[in-house]
Design a protein around this motif. Structure first.
Motif, PDB file in Angstrom:
ATOM      1  N   TRP A  27       0.830  -1.201   0.000  1.00  0.00           N
ATOM      2  CA  TRP A  27       0.000   0.000   0.000  1.00  0.00           C
ATOM      3  C   TRP A  27       0.867   1.254   0.000  1.00  0.00           C
ATOM      4  O   TRP A  27       0.552   2.233  -0.666  1.00  0.00           O
ATOM      5  CB  TRP A  27      -0.933   0.006   1.202  1.00  0.00           C
ATOM      6  CG  TRP A  27      -2.061  -0.983   1.118  1.00  0.00           C
ATOM      7  CD1 TRP A  27      -2.468  -1.687   0.013  1.00  0.00           C
ATOM      8  CD2 TRP A  27      -2.920  -1.386   2.170  1.00  0.00           C
ATOM      9  NE1 TRP A  27      -3.532  -2.495   0.337  1.00  0.00           N
ATOM     10  CE2 TRP A  27      -3.831  -2.335   1.658  1.00  0.00           C
ATOM     11  CE3 TRP A  27      -3.011  -1.050   3.517  1.00  0.00           C
ATOM     12  CZ2 TRP A  27      -4.829  -2.928   2.424  1.00  0.00           C
ATOM     13  CZ3 TRP A  27      -3.993  -1.648   4.287  1.00  0.00           C
ATOM     14  CH2 TRP A  27      -4.896  -2.570   3.746  1.00  0.00           C
ATOM     15  N   ILE A  57      -7.652   3.479   3.420  1.00  0.00           N
ATOM     16  CA  ILE A  57      -7.259   2.467   2.424  1.00  0.00           C
ATOM     17  C   ILE A  57      -7.813   1.104   2.823  1.00  0.00           C
ATOM     18  O   ILE A  57      -8.380   0.383   1.990  1.00  0.00           O
ATOM     19  CB  ILE A  57      -5.730   2.429   2.269  1.00  0.00           C
ATOM     20  CG1 ILE A  57      -5.236   3.740   1.645  1.00  0.00           C
ATOM     21  CG2 ILE A  57      -5.292   1.232   1.430  1.00  0.00           C
ATOM     22  CD1 ILE A  57      -3.747   3.981   1.778  1.00  0.00           C
ATOM     23  N   LEU A  60     -11.561   0.911   2.189  1.00  0.00           N
ATOM     24  CA  LEU A  60     -11.886   0.819   0.768  1.00  0.00           C
ATOM     25  C   LEU A  60     -11.520  -0.540   0.182  1.00  0.00           C
ATOM     26  O   LEU A  60     -12.326  -1.169  -0.500  1.00  0.00           O
ATOM     27  CB  LEU A  60     -11.179   1.932  -0.011  1.00  0.00           C
ATOM     28  CG  LEU A  60     -11.669   3.355   0.267  1.00  0.00           C
ATOM     29  CD1 LEU A  60     -10.758   4.365  -0.424  1.00  0.00           C
ATOM     30  CD2 LEU A  60     -13.109   3.536  -0.180  1.00  0.00           C
ATOM     31  N   VAL A  61     -10.301  -0.994   0.451  1.00  0.00           N
ATOM     32  CA  VAL A  61      -9.785  -2.207  -0.195  1.00  0.00           C
ATOM     33  C   VAL A  61     -10.281  -3.477   0.483  1.00  0.00           C
ATOM     34  O   VAL A  61     -10.783  -4.381  -0.181  1.00  0.00           O
ATOM     35  CB  VAL A  61      -8.241  -2.171  -0.247  1.00  0.00           C
ATOM     36  CG1 VAL A  61      -7.678  -3.463  -0.804  1.00  0.00           C
ATOM     37  CG2 VAL A  61      -7.763  -0.980  -1.081  1.00  0.00           C
ATOM     38  N   LYS A  64     -14.682  -2.722   1.702  1.00  0.00           N
ATOM     39  CA  LYS A  64     -15.619  -2.471   0.605  1.00  0.00           C
ATOM     40  C   LYS A  64     -15.253  -3.187  -0.691  1.00  0.00           C
ATOM     41  O   LYS A  64     -16.028  -3.186  -1.630  1.00  0.00           O
ATOM     42  CB  LYS A  64     -15.735  -0.968   0.361  1.00  0.00           C
ATOM     43  CG  LYS A  64     -16.378  -0.238   1.531  1.00  0.00           C
ATOM     44  CD  LYS A  64     -16.603   1.211   1.221  1.00  0.00           C
ATOM     45  CE  LYS A  64     -17.332   1.880   2.379  1.00  0.00           C
ATOM     46  NZ  LYS A  64     -17.610   3.284   2.084  1.00  0.00           N
ATOM     47  N   TYR A  66     -12.800  -2.501  -2.957  1.00  0.00           N
ATOM     48  CA  TYR A  66     -12.308  -1.693  -4.069  1.00  0.00           C
ATOM     49  C   TYR A  66     -10.997  -2.280  -4.588  1.00  0.00           C
ATOM     50  O   TYR A  66     -10.229  -2.873  -3.836  1.00  0.00           O
ATOM     51  CB  TYR A  66     -12.018  -0.262  -3.607  1.00  0.00           C
ATOM     52  CG  TYR A  66     -13.202   0.647  -3.461  1.00  0.00           C
ATOM     53  CD1 TYR A  66     -13.187   1.919  -4.035  1.00  0.00           C
ATOM     54  CD2 TYR A  66     -14.327   0.292  -2.729  1.00  0.00           C
ATOM     55  CE1 TYR A  66     -14.256   2.786  -3.880  1.00  0.00           C
ATOM     56  CE2 TYR A  66     -15.398   1.145  -2.576  1.00  0.00           C
ATOM     57  CZ  TYR A  66     -15.355   2.391  -3.154  1.00  0.00           C
ATOM     58  OH  TYR A  66     -16.413   3.247  -2.998  1.00  0.00           O
ATOM     59  N   ALA A  71      -9.640   2.515  -5.218  1.00  0.00           N
ATOM     60  CA  ALA A  71      -9.388   3.195  -3.941  1.00  0.00           C
ATOM     61  C   ALA A  71      -8.657   4.517  -4.179  1.00  0.00           C
ATOM     62  O   ALA A  71      -8.979   5.531  -3.554  1.00  0.00           O
ATOM     63  CB  ALA A  71      -8.581   2.290  -3.012  1.00  0.00           C
ATOM     64  N   LYS A  72      -7.688   4.513  -5.086  1.00  0.00           N
ATOM     65  CA  LYS A  72      -6.967   5.757  -5.406  1.00  0.00           C
ATOM     66  C   LYS A  72      -7.938   6.801  -5.946  1.00  0.00           C
ATOM     67  O   LYS A  72      -7.900   7.962  -5.539  1.00  0.00           O
ATOM     68  CB  LYS A  72      -5.883   5.492  -6.459  1.00  0.00           C
ATOM     69  CG  LYS A  72      -4.686   4.746  -5.958  1.00  0.00           C
ATOM     70  CD  LYS A  72      -3.710   4.540  -7.114  1.00  0.00           C
ATOM     71  CE  LYS A  72      -2.566   3.667  -6.750  1.00  0.00           C
ATOM     72  NZ  LYS A  72      -1.642   3.439  -7.874  1.00  0.00           N
TER      73      LYS A  72
END
Length: 118
Positions: A27, A57, A60-61, A64, A66, A71-72
């Motif tokens: 990451w 992060i 999101l990753v 969720k 992503y 995510a970015k």
């Protein structure tokens, strides 16, 4: 409840997020906002700021689902809302830790009280 630290080692960070240290390093290489300091030995030292970004992060990753690119993109377009949510999650987790600790202490006190009254 744990005391906030100035710096967190990568192992501590990985434990907090329940991911391997390699994920944290990955990451870091993918998200420009992550800029941990390095000690003279080259060890990463993550600040509270880094921890907030990692929380976003992670949500999101890992939560969720992503992709890294997704995510970015989300961090670019709706960062303020994501940061607000991450802070709320952190506050709720801290409150939960406090309540669990308080519950343990109360249970210990009740146990001691019941032993004395016997």
């Amino acid at each position: 409840m744990e005391v906030k630290k100035l710096y967190y080692k990568i192992g501590e960070v990985a434990t907090m997020f329940n991911v391997p240290t390699s994920t944290i390093r990955y990451w870091e290489s993918e998200f420009d906002v992550l800029r941990p300091r390095k000690s003279t030995k080259g060890n990463r030292m993550f600040t509270e700021r880094d921890m907030r970004y990692l929380q976003i992060i992670y949500q999101l990753v890992k939560v969720k689902g992503y992709t890294i690119q997704g995510a970015k993109d989300a961090m670019k377009t709706k960062f303020d809302k994501l940061e607000e949510n991450a802070m709320m999650i952190r506050t709720l987790n801290d409150a939960r830790e406090f309540l669990v600790d308080l519950d343990k202490k109360l249970a210990e006190k009740q146990k001691v009280s019941s032993l004395r009254s016997e």
